[in-house]
Write an enzyme that holds these catalytic residues in place. Structure first.
Site, PDB file in Angstrom:
ATOM      1  N   ASP A  24       7.592   3.434 -20.152  1.00 22.42           N
ATOM      2  CA  ASP A  24       6.542   3.211 -19.172  1.00 22.42           C
ATOM      3  C   ASP A  24       6.176   4.536 -18.548  1.00 22.42           C
ATOM      4  O   ASP A  24       7.041   5.345 -18.243  1.00 22.42           O
ATOM      5  CB  ASP A  24       7.045   2.255 -18.087  1.00 22.42           C
ATOM      6  CG  ASP A  24       6.972   0.823 -18.577  1.00 22.42           C
ATOM      7  OD1 ASP A  24       6.116   0.548 -19.436  1.00 22.42           O
ATOM      8  OD2 ASP A  24       7.771   0.001 -18.121  1.00 22.42           O
ATOM      9  N   ASP A  57       1.264   8.809   8.232  1.00 20.72           N
ATOM     10  CA  ASP A  57       1.150   7.965   7.025  1.00 20.72           C
ATOM     11  C   ASP A  57       2.456   8.031   6.244  1.00 20.72           C
ATOM     12  O   ASP A  57       2.867   9.085   5.775  1.00 20.72           O
ATOM     13  CB  ASP A  57      -0.016   8.477   6.164  1.00 20.72           C
ATOM     14  CG  ASP A  57      -0.318   7.542   5.009  1.00 20.72           C
ATOM     15  OD1 ASP A  57       0.504   6.631   4.758  1.00 20.72           O
ATOM     16  OD2 ASP A  57      -1.369   7.727   4.374  1.00 20.72           O
ATOM     17  N   PHE A 111      -2.589   1.678   6.345  1.00 20.65           N
ATOM     18  CA  PHE A 111      -3.392   1.142   5.253  1.00 20.65           C
ATOM     19  C   PHE A 111      -3.322  -0.373   5.267  1.00 20.65           C
ATOM     20  O   PHE A 111      -2.275  -0.962   5.511  1.00 20.65           O
ATOM     21  CB  PHE A 111      -2.841   1.664   3.924  1.00 20.65           C
ATOM     22  CG  PHE A 111      -3.615   1.188   2.735  1.00 20.65           C
ATOM     23  CD1 PHE A 111      -4.784   1.853   2.353  1.00 20.65           C
ATOM     24  CD2 PHE A 111      -3.215   0.073   2.015  1.00 20.65           C
ATOM     25  CE1 PHE A 111      -5.498   1.413   1.250  1.00 20.65           C
ATOM     26  CE2 PHE A 111      -3.940  -0.367   0.927  1.00 20.65           C
ATOM     27  CZ  PHE A 111      -5.078   0.306   0.545  1.00 20.65           C
ATOM     28  N   ALA A 149      -6.987  -5.341   3.307  1.00 23.79           N
ATOM     29  CA  ALA A 149      -8.315  -5.860   3.585  1.00 23.79           C
ATOM     30  C   ALA A 149      -9.345  -4.739   3.723  1.00 23.79           C
ATOM     31  O   ALA A 149     -10.431  -4.805   3.132  1.00 23.79           O
ATOM     32  CB  ALA A 149      -8.279  -6.710   4.846  1.00 23.79           C
ATOM     33  N   ARG A 205      -8.695  -1.398   2.977  1.00 25.04           N
ATOM     34  CA  ARG A 205      -8.407  -0.361   1.975  1.00 25.04           C
ATOM     35  C   ARG A 205      -8.646   1.032   2.555  1.00 25.04           C
ATOM     36  O   ARG A 205      -9.110   1.932   1.875  1.00 25.04           O
ATOM     37  CB  ARG A 205      -9.231  -0.589   0.707  1.00 25.04           C
ATOM     38  CG  ARG A 205      -8.832  -1.898   0.021  1.00 25.04           C
ATOM     39  CD  ARG A 205      -9.876  -2.392  -0.926  1.00 25.04           C
ATOM     40  NE  ARG A 205      -9.912  -1.576  -2.131  1.00 25.04           N
ATOM     41  CZ  ARG A 205     -10.980  -1.455  -2.888  1.00 25.04           C
ATOM     42  NH1 ARG A 205     -12.104  -2.049  -2.548  1.00 25.04           N
ATOM     43  NH2 ARG A 205     -10.942  -0.722  -3.966  1.00 25.04           N
TER      44      ARG A 205
END
EC number: 7.2.2.6
Lengths: 569, 684
Positions: B306, B343, B376, B379, B381
Site C-alpha cells: 500500500d 492545528d 477542521f 461540514a 471542510r
C-alpha cells in the site's frame, strides 16, 4: 600416462559432443511429434505402426497409465524372451544345435536383456542360437533402450509442462525412439562396423588353417547387427563371451573408438534434448558438465592407476613404464582400455574390452564406483538422464533452502511427495548392492562361485551386484555366476534396479507435471552455472561415498593398500 | 522495526525449565515425531542393555559405558534444543498477551446518552455494543453509525489519506475498525466481534505438543529418514562384509558408527529452528496462522505494498507555498503559520515545519492571545483562526472560494496565480490547499505525499533478491506514476479497487510468481485470501483477518518486507544446518572406518588422516563430537544464520562456503581435539 593416450580420450569425447548436439535437437523434435529430417521417409512407417497397434498418438497418458503401459510392455517382452530361450532347441536358425537354457539361466538372461542390463551368465557363441541372438536378444536391445528413452522423455515433459495431467503416450514414445533414433543409428554404425571387419552372416563358423598348420574353428554369426545396437542402446551384451575384447566384435583401435562413441552418443544427445524440451539449454550444460567432469575424473584415475602398475610387477623384473597390461588387449593399450572401462560403467553399458578384475585394485574400483554412484555419469540411454534429474532434485532439496526459498528445480516446487518418491528410488541401490553382497559374503553357496579370496573376492561380489542393480551388465571376471544362487539374486537385483526405481520416478513425474511452473527470478536457486554443477557433483560423490565407503574400505581399498605392501590374493 | 529485543539464548530460568523438559521429552511416543533422534534413542537403549550385560558378566565397562552416556547425551541435547526454543516462544507469547489490550473503547451504557461512557478494552467488545468515537479516536471495531457525522481517515483501509465523510443512515454509514475519526463524533453499533483466537493459534505454533510440521519441514524429515535408512543399511550390511574380511565389529561400535552418520545434528535442531522462526515473527508483533505461511513468505516474488504508510508517510505534507500576485511567499507563509498554530492535524503541523525550514519563521510557543482556533470540520471542510482584526481560513479550494465570497459579501475575482497553482498542483498529483484572509485569496499550499527517505534503498535491496515491488494506491494514475517513480517501485496499480488487486494477484500467479500483500478492509478479503502470503492488519476488519494468513499487531504495512526476511532466514537456517550436518559425515568416516578394521587390515591406517591415537579413542571422539555439535549449534538455530539481502547466487556461494566446506573441515579439527583430550585423560 601419455599425451597420445589423453589425446585419444579427448578426441573421442569431442566427437561424441559434436554429434550429440544436433542429435539432441533432432530428438527434441521427434518426441514433440514435430516434423524432422526423417519424417518424409519414416513418417508413413510410424503411422502404419500406430494404425496396426491401434494407438492414437494424440491420446496421452497420466503418469500411472504411462508406468503401467511400460510395465505391461516389459512383462510381455520378458515372457516372450524367456519362452524363446527355453525353447531354442526346438526352433530354427540353430546351426550349432544348442539346447534350451536352464530355467534359472533363462530367467536371468531374459531379465537381463529386458532391463537393459545385459549381464551375461552364458557364453554367447557356446549357448545361443542365431534365432535367440537376433529375435530375442537384439530385439530387447532395441526395446529396453527405447523404454529408457521414453521414460526420460516423460520426466522431462513433467518439468516442461505447467499444471498438466499427462506425460505423453508410452507406446508412441517407444515407437518413435526405436524408429527415428535407435534404428537409423544402429543401421549406419552397424554397416561401419562391418566395413571395419565385424562379421554379419547366418553361418555358424568358419574353419581355418593356422600358421602352425593346425585347424581352428572360428565362431561367426549375425554379429554386427547385434553389437551396433548393444552399444547405441547402452545394452552391452556381446555376441561373444569376451565381448568387445573379441577381435570380431572390436577388431581395431578405430572400431574401439567407434564403439565408445556409439555408447555415449544417445545418452549425451538426450541431455541436449532435455535442454531444448525445457527451453533452457543452460540447465542441460550444467548437467552435462557434471557428467563429463566425473566421467573424465574416473577415466583419469583408472588410466593413472593402470599406468602406474604395481610394485609386484616391477619386483618381478618387468619394466614399470609398461603399466599394468594384465587382462588388456595389446591392440587397445592402457588409455583406450581405461577409457572403455570408465565409459562402459559410467554409462550402464556393460560391454568390456578388458577384464576389470585384472585392473589394479584402485583401477578396478573406478568402474565399480561409477556404477555405485547410480549409473548417471552419463548413465544408460534415458536411465542416466532420469537418474541424474532425481539426484538433482535431492541436491536442490538439500542445498536449495540455503538461498532462503523452499526448494524448486526447473520451476517446480520440490515438496514432501517428491522427496518421498526420490528417497524410495535412491534406497534401491544400497539395499540391493549392500544387502545381497552382505548375504553372499557369508553364504557358502555364493562363496563357492568366487574366483579369488580376500578383498578381491569381496570386490567380485560387490561388482556383480552393482552391475546387476545398476543395470550395467559388465562382469569383473573371476566370478562363476551361472549357478542358481547367483542367477536368481542377480536377476532380482536387475529387476529392483530397473523397475523399483522407475515407478517412484514416474510418480514424481506425475506430481511435477501437475504443478505450476514458477518463473525464475534473481532470488531463485540457480541450477545452472559452475556453482550448481560443483554442488551436484559434490552431492553425487558424498551421497555415493557415504553409502559405499565402509564396504569399499574392506574391498578394493584394503586390496590396494595391501598390494602396495606386496600382498596379493 | 518494532522488534523487541531477543531473549538471550541461555537465560537461567529458561535453561532450568528446558533441562527438565529435555528429560520429559525422552518419552519415545513423543520422540517419534523426530525420527532421527528416535532412532538414536532406540540404539542408546540397545547399548544400555549391552552395558548392563557387561556389568553382570564383569566385562570391561569403560568404553561401552562412555559410548552409552554420549548416546543419551545426544538425545538429551536434541531435546534440550527443542525445549529451549519452546520456552523462548512461550515467553514471547505471554508478553504479547499482556501488551495487546491497548485500544480502549468508549462503550455507552445508554446508546442515546453520550455521557454514559464506560471504557472497555476493544477486544472485549461484543456484537451489538454501542461505542462513542470522538475526534482523534480509533474506531474500535467494525460497525454501523447510528448517530452523528464525522470525517474519518480511512487510510488504513483504503490507502487514501484524504478523510472521507461518514454519517448515520444511507450507504456511508459503515465504519471500519482501525480507522481514525479526525473531526466530530459518532455513535457506532459494533457489528463484528474482534477475534482473539489468533494468539492462541500462535502459541500452538511454538509449543511442541500441538505443533504441526510445516510442509517443508515434513519434506526435510523425509529426506532425513531416507538418510537414516541408507546408513542403517550400510551399517547392518557391514556385519556380513566384515565377517567375510575377518574383521568382525562389536555391536556398540556399529551403533556408534550409525549414530555419528545419521543426520542427528539437523534432526535434533529441526524443530528448534522452526519454533525460533515463529518466535522471531512474534517479536515483530506478527502472528502467523500457520507455519506454512512463514515458509511461503520466503518464496515471495512479488510484494503488493500500500502506498500510504508503507511508501509514503501516512499523511500528505506541505511542500510549497504559492502566493497570489502582490504578495511574497514569506508573507504568505506567515499567514499560513498563523492559521495553523493550533492545528493538530498532520497537514497543519507540516505547514509549520515547512514555514520554519524554508523561511526561518520562528514559531511562537502559544497562539496569540485572543485568537480563536477553528478546527477542521467535515461540514465546512475548513479550518483556521479568528483574530480580533482578521479571520484566516485554509481548506479545500471550493470551500475557500465560498469563504472568500461570503466574507467579502460579493464575488471576488480569483487571482490568476491562484487558479494556475491549483491546476498545476492537481496535475502533478498533489492536493492544493487554499489559504484566504478575510475577503481575499492569499495563496495555495501544495500538499503532497512524501516518500519515506529510506524506502528506495529497501526496494533496491528487494530487487537484488529478485522480489518485485508493486505500489497499490487509490490515487489517480498521474499521482501514482509520480510517486512510483520517486519511490522506485517496479510497478503500480492506480485507482486500485479490490477487484484490481485481486486481478493483479491472479495474473502474477498465472505467470508463476508467488505474491504477498497486506490489507485490512473487508473488500481486501478476496485478495488477501488469493495472495500466497496475506498479512491482515490488527486494526483491520474481521473478514480481512480471516482471509489473510498472518496478522500484524502493529498494523504497520512496512512489516511485509520484514516478514519476507524472516521467512527467508528460517529456510536458510534449515538448509545451512542440513548441509553442515551431511558434510560432517566425511570426517566421521575417516575417524571411524580405519578404527573399525585396523586390527584385521593394519595397512588401512593410511585412512587415519587425523592421526587419532587409538581405535577406541577415534570412535569415542567421533561420538562426543557428534553430541557436542548439537549444543554448539543451538544459538545459531535459535537466532538464525546471518541474513543479508543479496541475490540467490551470492547467498548460495557464501553459505556453501561456510556451511558446506566448513561442515567438511570443522569435524576434522573437532574430532582431533577431542581425541587429544580423550587420550590425555586416558578415557580410551
Amino acid at each position: 600416462m601419455t599425451v597420445v593416450g589423453w589425446l585419444q580420450i579427448l578426441v573421442i569425447l569431442a566427437a561424441v559432443v559434436a554429434f550429440a548436439m544436433p542429435l539432441g535437437a533432432f530428438m527434441s523434435k521427434v518426441f514433440q511429434g514435430e516434423r524432422n529430417v526423417l519424417t518424409p521417409v519414416l513418417g508413413p512407417v510410424e503411422r502404419s505402426f500406430h494404425r496396426l497397434a491401434g494407438i492414437d498418438p494424440g491420446k496421452e497418458q497420466s503418469w500411472l497409465g504411462y508406468a503401467l503401459a511400460m510395465l505391461a510392455f516389459n512383462a510381455a517382452g520378458f515372457l516372450i524372451l524367456y519362452l524363446l530361450l527355453r525353447a531354442q532347441g526346438l526352433l530354427p536358425f540353430n546351426p550349432q544345435g544348442f539346447a534350451g537354457l536352464s530355467p534359472d539361466l533363462a530367467f536371468n538372461t531374459a531379465v537381463s536383456f529386458v532391463t537393459n542390463t545385459n549381464w551375461q551368465a552364458y557364453g554367447g557363441e557356446t549357448t545361443m542360437s542365431h534365432l535367440s541372438q537376433m529375435a530375442g536378444l537384439t530385439v530387447q536391445n532395441f526395446l529396453s533402450a527405447a523404454t529408457g528413452i521414453a521414460l526420460a522423455v516423460a520426466l522431462v515433459r513433467a518439468f516442461a509442462r505447467s499444471g498438466a495431467q499427462t506425460v505423453g503416450n508410452f507406446f508412441t514414445d517407444v515407437i518413435r525412439a526405436t524408429l527415428y533414433v535407435l534404428l537409423p543409428l544402429a543401421v549406419v554404425t552397424g554397416l561401419a562396423q562391418v566395413a571395419m571387419g565385424t562379421p554379419q552372416t547366418l553361418e555358424a563358423s568358419a574353419t581355418v588353417e593356422t600358421l602352425e598348420g593346425g585347424e581352428q574353428t572360428l565362431a561367426l554369426g549375425p554379429v554386427a547387427s547385434q553389437i551396433a545396437i548393444k552399444q547405441i542402446g547402452t545394452n552391452g551384451g556381446g555376441f561373444f563371451n569376451v565381448n568387445a575384447a573379441h577381435p570380431y566384435e572390436n577388431p581395431s583401435p578405430l572400431s574401439n573408438a567407434l564403439t565408445i562413441w556409439q555408447m555415449l552418443v544417445v545418452s549425451i544427445a538426450l541431455v541436449f534434448a532435455f535442454g531444448r524440451l525445457i527451453g533452457d539449454k543452460r540447465q542441460a550444460v550444467a548437467i552435462l558438465s557434471v557428467m563429463a567432469l566425473l566421467l573424465v575424473a574416473g577415466i583419469g584415475v583408472a588410466y593413472w592407476a593402470e599406468a602406474a602398475g604395481t610394485p609386484i610387477l616391477a619386483s618381478a623384473g618387468l619394466d614399470p613404464a609398461g603399466g599394468n597390461m594384465e587382462g588388456k588387449e595389446v591392440r587397445f593399450g592402457l588409455a583406450a582400455s581405461a577409457m572403455f572401462a570408465a565409459v562402459t560403467t559410467g554409462l550402464s553399458d556393460g560391454a568390456v574390452n578388458s577384464m576389470h578384475g585384472s585392473f589394479t585394485p584402485l583401477g578396478g574400483m573406478v568402474p565399480m564406483v561409477l556404477i555405485m554412484l547410480g549409473e548417471i555419469l552419463p548413465g544408460g540411454v534415458g536411465a542416466g538422464l532420469y537418474g541424474m534429474l532425481l539426484i538433482a532434485i535431492i541436491t536442490v532439496f538439500v542445498a536449495g533452502l540455503m538461498v532462503g526459498r523452499t526448494p524448486e528445480y526447473l520451476g517446480k516446487k520440490i515438496e514432501a511427495k517428491e522427496m518421498k518418491m526420490a528417497i524410495l528410488a535412491i534406497l534401491i541401490l544400497p539395499t540391493a548392492i549392500l544387502g545381497f553382497s552382505a548375504v553372499s559374503a557369508v553364504l557358502p553357496a555364493a562363496l563357492s562361485g568366487l574366483g579369488n579370496a580376500g578383498p578381491h573376492g569381496l570386490s567380485e561380489i560387490y561388482y556383480a551386484y552393482s552391475s546387476a542393480t545398476g543395470n550395467n551388465g559388465s562382469a569383473f571376471g573371476g566370478l562363476a555366476a551361472n549357478s542358481p544362487w547367483w542367477n536368481t539374486t542377480l536377476g532380482l537385483a536387475m529387476l529392483l534396479g530397473r523397475f523399483a526405481y522407475i515407478v517412484p520416478m514416474m510418480a514424481i513425474a506425475g506430481s511435477l507435471v501437475a504443478k505450476p511452473k514458477l518463473a525464475p527470478s534473481a532470488g531463485t536457486f540457480p541450477t545452472h552455472g559452475p556453482l550448481f554443477a560443483g554442488l551436484l557433483a559434490g552431492i553425487i560423490l558424498i551421497l555415493g561415498g557415504l553409502q559405499f565407503f565402509p564396504a569399499l574400505a574392506l574391498g578394493p581399498i584394503a586390496e590396494q593398500v595391501q598390494m602396495l605392501g606386496g600382498k596379493t590374493f | 522495526m518494532a522488534a523487541k529485543a531477543a531473549t538471550s539464548t541461555f537465560q537461567p530460568d529458561l535453561v532450568g525449565r528446558a533441562t527438565v523438559d529435555a528429560f520429559k521429552k525422552l518419552n519415545p511416543a513423543a520422540l517419534m515425531r523426530s525420527p532421527v533422534i528416535f532412532v538414536t534413542e532406540i540404539v542408546a537403549m540397545v547399548v544400555t542393555i549391552l552395558f548392563v550385560r557387561d556389568v553382570v558378566a564383569g566385562n570391561p565397562l569403560l568404553f561401552t559405558g562412555q559410548i552409552m552416556a554420549w548416546l543419551w547425551f545426544t538425545v538429551l541435547f536434541a531435546n534440550f534444543a527443542e525445549a529451549i526454543a519452546e520456552g523462548r516462544g512461550r515467553a514471547q507469547a505471554a508478553s504479547l498477551r499482556q501488551a495487546r489490550t491497548d485500544t480502549v473503547a468508549k462503550r455507552l451504557a445508554d446508546r442515546t446518552d453520550r455521557s454514559s461512557v464506560r471504557p472497555i478494552s476493544a477486544l472485549d467488545l461484543k456484537i451489538g455494543d454501542h461505542v462513542l468515537v470522538e475526534t482523534g479516536d480509533l474506531v474500535p471495531g467494525d460497525g454501523e453509525i447510528v448517530e452523528g457525522i464525522a470525517s474519518v481517515n480511512e487510510a488504513a483501509v483504503t490507502g487514501e489519506s484524504a478523510p472521507v465523510i461518514r454519517e448515520a443512515g444511507g450507504d456511508r454509514s459503515a465504519v471500519t475498525g482501525g480507522t481514525t475519526v479526525v473531526s466530530d463524533w459518532l455513535i457506532v453499533r459494533i457489528t463484528a466481534a474482534p477475534g482473539s483466537s489468533f494468539l492462541d493459534r500462535m502459541i500452538a505454533l511454538v509449543e511442541g505438543a500441538e505443533r504441526q510440521k510445516t510442509p517443508n519441514e515434513l519434506a526435510l524429515t523425509i529426506l532425513l529418514v531416507g538418510m537414516t535408512l541408507i546408513f542403517l543399511i550400510a551399517v547392518v550390511t557391514l556385519t556380513g562384509l566384515s565377517a567375510y574380511a575377518g574383521a568382525a565389529v562389536s555391536v556398540p561400535i556399529l551403533i556408534a558408527l550409525l549414530v555419528t552418520l545419521i543426520p542427528t545434528t539437523i534432526g535434533g535442531l529441526l524443530s528448534a529452528i522452526g519454533i525460533a522462526g515463529m518466535d522471531r515473527l512474534i517479536r515483530h508483533n506478527v502472528l502467523a496462522m500457520s507455519g506454512k505461511a512463514v515458509e511461503a513468505s520466503g518464496d515471495v516474488d512479488t510484494l503488493l505494498l500500500d502506498k500510504t504508510g508503507t511508501i509514503t508517510f501516512g499523511n500528505r505534507m506541505a511542500s510549497e507555498f504559492v502566493a497570489v500576485e502582490g504578495m511574497s511567499a514569506v508573507e504568505m507563509a506567515e499567514i499560513a503559520v498563523e492559521a495553523s498554530l493550533a492545528d493538530e492535524t498532520a497537514e497543519g503541523r507540516s505547514i509549520l515545519v515547512l514555514a520554519r525550514d524554508r523561511f526561518g519563521i520562528a514559531l511562537p510557543d502559544a497562539p496569540r492571545p485572543g485568537a480563536t482556533f477553528i478546527p477542521f470540520s467535515a461540514a465546512t471542510r475548513l479550518s483556521g483562526v479568528d483574530l480580533t482584526s482578521k479571520t484566516i481560513r485554509k481548506g479545500s479550494i471550493d470551500a475557500i472560494r465560498k469563504f472568500v465570497r461570503e466574507t467579502a459579501g460579493h464575488e471576488v475575482a480569483e487571482p490568476r496565480a491562484f487558479t494556475q497553482a491549483v491546476e498545476r498542483i492537481a496535475r502533478s498529483g498533489g492536493t492544493p490547499l487554499g489559504l484566504a484572509e478575510n475577503g481575499r485569496f492569499i495563496g495555495v499550499i501544495h500538499l503532497k505525499d512524501v516518500v519515506k527517505p529510506d524506502i528506495k534503498e529497501r526496494f533496491a535491496e528487494l530487487r537484488r533478491m529478485g522480489i518485485r515491488t508493486v505500489m497499490v494506491t487509490g490515487d489517480n494514475p498521474v499521482t501514482a506514476a509520480a510517486i512510483a517513480s520517486e519511490a522506485g517501485v517496479d510497478d503500480f496499480i492506480a485507482e486500485a479497487t479490490p477487484q484490481d488487486k485481486l486481478n493483479y494477484i491472479r495474473n502474477e500467479q498465472r505467470q508463476g510468481r508467488l505474491v504477498a500483500m497486506c490489507g485490512d478492509g473487508t473488500n481486501d478479503a478476496p485478495a488477501l485470501a488469493q495472495a500466497d502470503v496475506g498479512v491482515a492488519m490488527q486494526t483491520g476488519t474481521q473478514a480481512a483477518r480471516e482471509a489473510g494468513n498472518m496478522v500484524d499487531l502493529d498494523s504497520d504495512p512496512t512489516k511485509l518486507i520484514e516478514i519476507v526476511g524472516i521467512g527467508k532466514q528460517l529456510l536458510m537456517t534449515r538448509g545451512s544446518l542440513t548441509t553442515f550436518s551431511i558434510a560432517n559425515d566425511v570426517a566421521k568416516y575417516f575417524a571411524i572406518i580405519p578404527a573399525l578394521f585396523i586390527a584385521a587390515i593394519p595397512e588401512l591406517d593410511v585412512l587415519n588422516v587425523m592421526g587419532l591415537s587409538t581405535p577406541e579413542s577415534a570412535i569415542l571422539s567421533a561420538v562426543i563430537f557428534n553430541a557436542l555439535v548439537i549444543v554448539a549449534l543451538i544459538p545459531l538455530a535459535l537466532t538464525g544464520v546471518p541474513y543479508r539481502a543479496l541475490d540467490a547466487a551470492t547467498v548460495l556461494r557464501r553459505n556453501l562456503l561456510v556451511y558446506g566446506l566448513g561442515g567438511i573441515l570443522v569435524p576434522f579439527i573437532g574430532i582431533k581435539l577431542i581425541d587429544v583430550v580423550v587420550s590425555f585423560l586416558s578415557l580410551a
